[in-house]
Design an enzyme around this catalytic site. Structure first.
Site, PDB file in Angstrom:
ATOM      1  N   HIS A  16      -4.729  -0.060  -0.976  1.00  0.00           N
ATOM      2  CA  HIS A  16      -5.268   0.896  -1.959  1.00  0.00           C
ATOM      3  C   HIS A  16      -4.403   0.830  -3.230  1.00  0.00           C
ATOM      4  O   HIS A  16      -3.180   0.899  -3.140  1.00  0.00           O
ATOM      5  CB  HIS A  16      -5.265   2.316  -1.373  1.00  0.00           C
ATOM      6  CG  HIS A  16      -6.082   3.275  -2.163  1.00  0.00           C
ATOM      7  ND1 HIS A  16      -7.267   3.816  -1.698  1.00  0.00           N
ATOM      8  CD2 HIS A  16      -5.927   3.749  -3.415  1.00  0.00           C
ATOM      9  CE1 HIS A  16      -7.779   4.601  -2.634  1.00  0.00           C
ATOM     10  NE2 HIS A  16      -6.985   4.568  -3.685  1.00  0.00           N
ATOM     11  N   ARG A  50      13.277 -32.201  -9.974  1.00  0.00           N
ATOM     12  CA  ARG A  50      12.599 -32.128  -8.677  1.00  0.00           C
ATOM     13  C   ARG A  50      11.088 -31.910  -8.811  1.00  0.00           C
ATOM     14  O   ARG A  50      10.368 -31.922  -7.845  1.00  0.00           O
ATOM     15  CB  ARG A  50      13.221 -31.017  -7.828  1.00  0.00           C
ATOM     16  CG  ARG A  50      14.699 -31.337  -7.551  1.00  0.00           C
ATOM     17  CD  ARG A  50      15.118 -30.948  -6.177  1.00  0.00           C
ATOM     18  NE  ARG A  50      15.167 -29.514  -5.970  1.00  0.00           N
ATOM     19  CZ  ARG A  50      15.830 -28.960  -4.961  1.00  0.00           C
ATOM     20  NH1 ARG A  50      16.468 -29.702  -4.094  1.00  0.00           N
ATOM     21  NH2 ARG A  50      15.844 -27.669  -4.824  1.00  0.00           N
ATOM     22  N   GLU A 106      21.172  -4.137 -17.436  1.00  0.00           N
ATOM     23  CA  GLU A 106      20.393  -4.343 -18.664  1.00  0.00           C
ATOM     24  C   GLU A 106      20.846  -3.408 -19.782  1.00  0.00           C
ATOM     25  O   GLU A 106      20.892  -3.781 -20.952  1.00  0.00           O
ATOM     26  CB  GLU A 106      18.908  -4.097 -18.386  1.00  0.00           C
ATOM     27  CG  GLU A 106      18.315  -5.082 -17.384  1.00  0.00           C
ATOM     28  CD  GLU A 106      16.815  -4.892 -17.231  1.00  0.00           C
ATOM     29  OE1 GLU A 106      16.287  -3.854 -17.676  1.00  0.00           O
ATOM     30  OE2 GLU A 106      16.165  -5.803 -16.673  1.00  0.00           O
ATOM     31  N   CYS A 121      -7.010   7.158   0.304  1.00  0.00           N
ATOM     32  CA  CYS A 121      -8.378   7.392  -0.180  1.00  0.00           C
ATOM     33  C   CYS A 121      -8.646   8.897  -0.309  1.00  0.00           C
ATOM     34  O   CYS A 121      -8.076   9.715   0.417  1.00  0.00           O
ATOM     35  CB  CYS A 121      -9.387   6.754   0.777  1.00  0.00           C
ATOM     36  SG  CYS A 121      -9.757   5.024   0.383  1.00  0.00           S
ATOM     37  N   HIS A 161     -10.825   2.186  -3.283  1.00  0.00           N
ATOM     38  CA  HIS A 161      -9.917   1.472  -2.381  1.00  0.00           C
ATOM     39  C   HIS A 161      -9.905  -0.044  -2.617  1.00  0.00           C
ATOM     40  O   HIS A 161      -8.914  -0.720  -2.337  1.00  0.00           O
ATOM     41  CB  HIS A 161     -10.356   1.775  -0.937  1.00  0.00           C
ATOM     42  CG  HIS A 161      -9.475   1.211   0.119  1.00  0.00           C
ATOM     43  ND1 HIS A 161      -8.331   1.852   0.555  1.00  0.00           N
ATOM     44  CD2 HIS A 161      -9.550   0.064   0.840  1.00  0.00           C
ATOM     45  CE1 HIS A 161      -7.751   1.129   1.492  1.00  0.00           C
ATOM     46  NE2 HIS A 161      -8.469   0.030   1.691  1.00  0.00           N
ATOM     47  N   SER A 179       2.364  -1.263   2.158  1.00  0.00           N
ATOM     48  CA  SER A 179       1.839  -0.744   3.419  1.00  0.00           C
ATOM     49  C   SER A 179       0.332  -0.578   3.368  1.00  0.00           C
ATOM     50  O   SER A 179      -0.297  -0.336   4.382  1.00  0.00           O
ATOM     51  CB  SER A 179       2.497   0.603   3.708  1.00  0.00           C
ATOM     52  OG  SER A 179       2.215   1.505   2.652  1.00  0.00           O
ATOM     53  N   ASN A 207       4.546  -2.389  -5.389  1.00  0.00           N
ATOM     54  CA  ASN A 207       4.675  -3.473  -4.413  1.00  0.00           C
ATOM     55  C   ASN A 207       3.269  -3.840  -4.033  1.00  0.00           C
ATOM     56  O   ASN A 207       2.542  -3.005  -3.504  1.00  0.00           O
ATOM     57  CB  ASN A 207       5.350  -2.985  -3.133  1.00  0.00           C
ATOM     58  CG  ASN A 207       6.845  -2.999  -3.246  1.00  0.00           C
ATOM     59  OD1 ASN A 207       7.409  -3.755  -4.025  1.00  0.00           O
ATOM     60  ND2 ASN A 207       7.484  -2.156  -2.468  1.00  0.00           N
ATOM     61  N   HIS A 261      -2.015   1.452  -5.802  1.00  0.00           N
ATOM     62  CA  HIS A 261      -1.060   2.548  -5.992  1.00  0.00           C
ATOM     63  C   HIS A 261       0.304   2.009  -6.371  1.00  0.00           C
ATOM     64  O   HIS A 261       0.580   0.817  -6.218  1.00  0.00           O
ATOM     65  CB  HIS A 261      -0.929   3.363  -4.700  1.00  0.00           C
ATOM     66  CG  HIS A 261      -0.218   2.627  -3.599  1.00  0.00           C
ATOM     67  ND1 HIS A 261      -0.815   1.634  -2.859  1.00  0.00           N
ATOM     68  CD2 HIS A 261       1.061   2.719  -3.126  1.00  0.00           C
ATOM     69  CE1 HIS A 261       0.043   1.157  -1.964  1.00  0.00           C
ATOM     70  NE2 HIS A 261       1.195   1.786  -2.111  1.00  0.00           N
ATOM     71  N   CYS A 294      -7.816   4.921   5.457  1.00  0.00           N
ATOM     72  CA  CYS A 294      -6.764   4.787   4.433  1.00  0.00           C
ATOM     73  C   CYS A 294      -6.152   6.145   4.098  1.00  0.00           C
ATOM     74  O   CYS A 294      -6.858   7.079   3.747  1.00  0.00           O
ATOM     75  CB  CYS A 294      -7.353   4.149   3.173  1.00  0.00           C
ATOM     76  SG  CYS A 294      -6.241   4.241   1.755  1.00  0.00           S
ATOM     77  N   LYS A 301       8.437 -18.681  -2.368  1.00  0.00           N
ATOM     78  CA  LYS A 301       9.853 -18.963  -2.610  1.00  0.00           C
ATOM     79  C   LYS A 301      10.681 -17.972  -1.795  1.00  0.00           C
ATOM     80  O   LYS A 301      10.363 -16.800  -1.721  1.00  0.00           O
ATOM     81  CB  LYS A 301      10.167 -18.770  -4.090  1.00  0.00           C
ATOM     82  CG  LYS A 301      11.637 -18.945  -4.413  1.00  0.00           C
ATOM     83  CD  LYS A 301      11.922 -18.636  -5.866  1.00  0.00           C
ATOM     84  CE  LYS A 301      13.393 -18.810  -6.196  1.00  0.00           C
ATOM     85  NZ  LYS A 301      13.837 -20.208  -6.120  1.00  0.00           N
ATOM     86  N   ASN A 317       5.989  11.831  -2.337  1.00  0.00           N
ATOM     87  CA  ASN A 317       6.062  10.959  -1.165  1.00  0.00           C
ATOM     88  C   ASN A 317       6.468  11.787   0.060  1.00  0.00           C
ATOM     89  O   ASN A 317       7.475  12.500   0.034  1.00  0.00           O
ATOM     90  CB  ASN A 317       7.089   9.850  -1.426  1.00  0.00           C
ATOM     91  CG  ASN A 317       6.946   8.693  -0.470  1.00  0.00           C
ATOM     92  OD1 ASN A 317       6.829   8.885   0.729  1.00  0.00           O
ATOM     93  ND2 ASN A 317       6.972   7.486  -1.010  1.00  0.00           N
ATOM     94  N   GLN A 320       4.708   3.423  -6.740  1.00  0.00           N
ATOM     95  CA  GLN A 320       5.659   4.467  -6.382  1.00  0.00           C
ATOM     96  C   GLN A 320       6.539   4.798  -7.583  1.00  0.00           C
ATOM     97  O   GLN A 320       6.717   3.980  -8.480  1.00  0.00           O
ATOM     98  CB  GLN A 320       6.563   3.998  -5.243  1.00  0.00           C
ATOM     99  CG  GLN A 320       5.852   3.750  -3.937  1.00  0.00           C
ATOM    100  CD  GLN A 320       6.862   3.617  -2.802  1.00  0.00           C
ATOM    101  OE1 GLN A 320       7.801   4.416  -2.674  1.00  0.00           O
ATOM    102  NE2 GLN A 320       6.681   2.605  -1.972  1.00  0.00           N
TER     103      GLN A 320
HETATM  104  P1  H2U Z   1       4.077   1.211  -0.352  1.00  0.00           P
HETATM  105  O1  H2U Z   1       2.736   0.664  -0.053  1.00  0.00           O
HETATM  106  O2  H2U Z   1       4.711   0.590  -1.598  1.00  0.00           O
HETATM  107  O3  H2U Z   1       4.958   1.188   0.855  1.00  0.00           O
HETATM  108  O4  H2U Z   1       3.887   2.760  -0.748  1.00  0.00           O
HETATM  109  C1  H2U Z   1       3.325   3.691   0.095  1.00  0.00           C
HETATM  110  C2  H2U Z   1       4.174   4.933   0.114  1.00  0.00           C
HETATM  111  O5  H2U Z   1       3.374   6.001   0.618  1.00  0.00           O
HETATM  112  C3  H2U Z   1       5.389   4.827   1.045  1.00  0.00           C
HETATM  113  O6  H2U Z   1       6.568   5.034   0.271  1.00  0.00           O
HETATM  114  C4  H2U Z   1       4.195   6.875   1.360  1.00  0.00           C
HETATM  115  C5  H2U Z   1       5.201   5.965   2.026  1.00  0.00           C
HETATM  116  O7  H2U Z   1       6.406   6.680   2.254  1.00  0.00           O
HETATM  117  N1  H2U Z   1       3.369   7.627   2.278  1.00  0.00           N
HETATM  118  C6  H2U Z   1       3.256   8.987   2.129  1.00  0.00           C
HETATM  119  O8  H2U Z   1       3.879   9.575   1.253  1.00  0.00           O
HETATM  120  N2  H2U Z   1       2.456   9.696   2.974  1.00  0.00           N
HETATM  121  C7  H2U Z   1       1.756   9.152   4.006  1.00  0.00           C
HETATM  122  O9  H2U Z   1       1.067   9.867   4.708  1.00  0.00           O
HETATM  123  C8  H2U Z   1       1.840   7.687   4.256  1.00  0.00           C
HETATM  124  C9  H2U Z   1       2.685   6.893   3.334  1.00  0.00           C
HETATM  125 ZN    ZN Z   2      -7.891   3.766   0.168  1.00  0.00          ZN
END
Ligand code: H2U
Ligand code: ZN
Length: 347
Positions: free
Chosen positions: A166, A29, A184, A56, A115, A163, A155, A168, A53, A313, A78, A170
């Site tokens: 910046h 293809r 694996e 930041c 940032h 989200s 991500n 970062h 942000c 994709k 988190n 997880q």
């Molecule tokens: P992602 O961009 O991969 O979603 O990671 C951002 C993470 O930041 C997300 O898991 C956390 C969200 O729960 N977060 C905090 O811990 N505190 C905040 O005030 C906003 C977002």
């Molecule tokens: Zn930032």
């Protein structure tokens, strides 16, 4: 007359040695030479500091805490963790409605206070402390008695649901080994038991000889499009020395990992002259008890883009009901990535 099978012409399937699952390849293809448009999605330039942000330095997070005025790598728990660490009794479970409690911890790691940066745009010397922090987190979270797996992942890009731009990642540390690393682990243990050698050491040896799927490398690491890749530009980053985790890497190897991550992500950005979206992460040996000598530490990059900054994709239809499928061959994808510059395009 029966035709001679040609892997650049005929549909076939390839086995993912790490998962034991098959992927269908349809090379016919993409017979014509590369046809991709390279229109870039317009991405607004980012400021080094964004008062809005939540990652930041000095800013208040959505969860109410205020970030310190950090200058290097910054880690926090988190505020909306997917896993709780409370000690509880076991979940109700039976043969058909099986469940287990799953304790864990989630953290967020900011790579830099700036940032506007990404791994591709960071200096290699600034990625190195991020690697040291990842290794520290693996050790610290992995040493908790109820944690058996430490998943570090990034991500990147709205397309992947990130989200916030910046830079970062997880970390989710879990009580059990999740599906992908569990497959694996089993495949590597089985291969080791049968052959007495490491599956990924052997696989990397073949790839370094063949060269057709190698994207870039240095003394200690190689980035390649695996023989069994599902995503068009999926890559695997493999260490040339057998180690189970980042915390086993010596100084020179940590610098080499920083180097290969910067070079690979720069090639990705240069492919469509756009900040390349992806999910990436590290698979490391389980941190609970047991002998996991056969586990070879590595990183996966799963980028969704196919032909341009906007054409992606989708895993749909046959792929969710049957097996994943690709048109562009891993060899063609690697050749495309190989011909790109390691100097970041200027936006
Ligand atoms: P992602 O961009 O991969 O979603 O990671 C951002 C993470 O930041 C997300 O898991 C956390 C969200 O729960 N977060 C905090 O811990 N505190 C905040 O005030 C906003 C977002
Ligand atoms: Zn930032």
């Amino acid at each position: 007359m029966i035709e001679q099978f040609d892997p650049t012409e005929h549909s076939h399937r390839r086995l993912n040695q790490l998962t034991g699952e098959w992927v269908i390849v349809s090379p016919h293809r993409t017979k014509r030479p590369w046809q991709g448009q390279t229109e870039s999605a317009s991405v607004p330039a980012l400021a080094s500091y964004d008062p809005e942000c939540y990652l930041c330095p000095g800013n208040e997070r959505v969860g109410g805490h205020r970030n310190p005025s950090y200058e290097g790598v910054f880690v926090f728990d988190n505020d909306f963790a997917a896993l709780t660490s409370d000690e509880t009794t076991e979940a109700d479970s039976n043969e058909l409605l099986a469940a287990h409690r799953e304790r864990g911890l989630s953290r967020v790691v900011c790579f830099t206070p700036d940032h506007s940066l990404t791994l591709a745009r960071m200096e290699t010397s600034a990625i190195r402390p991020v690697i040291d922090e990842w290794a520290r987190q693996y050790d610290e979270l992995g040493s908790l008695p109820y944690i058996d797996h430490v998943q570090i992942f990034e991500n990147r890009g709205e397309m992947m649901g990130a989200s916030n731009p910046h830079p970062h990642c997880q970390i989710w540390a879990t009580e059990s080994v999740p599906n992908e690393p569990a497959k694996e682990l089993a495949r590597q243990a089985e291969y080791h038991a049968g052959n007495g050698t490491c599956l990924l050491c052997g696989y990397l040896g073949l790839e370094l000889e063949d060269r057709g799927r190698i994207v870039c490398e240095n003394d200690d690491f190689a980035a390649l499009v695996p023989f069994w890749a599902i995503y068009p530009f999926e890559t695997l980053v493999l260490g040339k020395r057998h180690t189970g985790s980042m915390s086993e890497l010596n100084d020179a190897e940590r610098d080499s990992l920083a180097d290969v991550l910067r070079r690979l992500t720069t090639r990705y950005d240069n492919l469509f002259e756009t900040p390349f979206p992806y999910s990436m992460g590290f698979h490391q040996a389980p941190t609970g008890g047991g002998d996991h000598q056969s586990f070879h530490f590595h990183a996966h990059f799963y980028p969704p883009l196919l032909r341009s900054a906007t054409v992606r994709k989708f895993l749909v239809g046959f792929e969710i009901l049957g097996s994943p499928q690709r048109d562009l061959t891993p060899e063609q994808a690697a050749a495309r990535l190989r011909e790109l510059s390691e100097v970041h395009y200027s936006a």
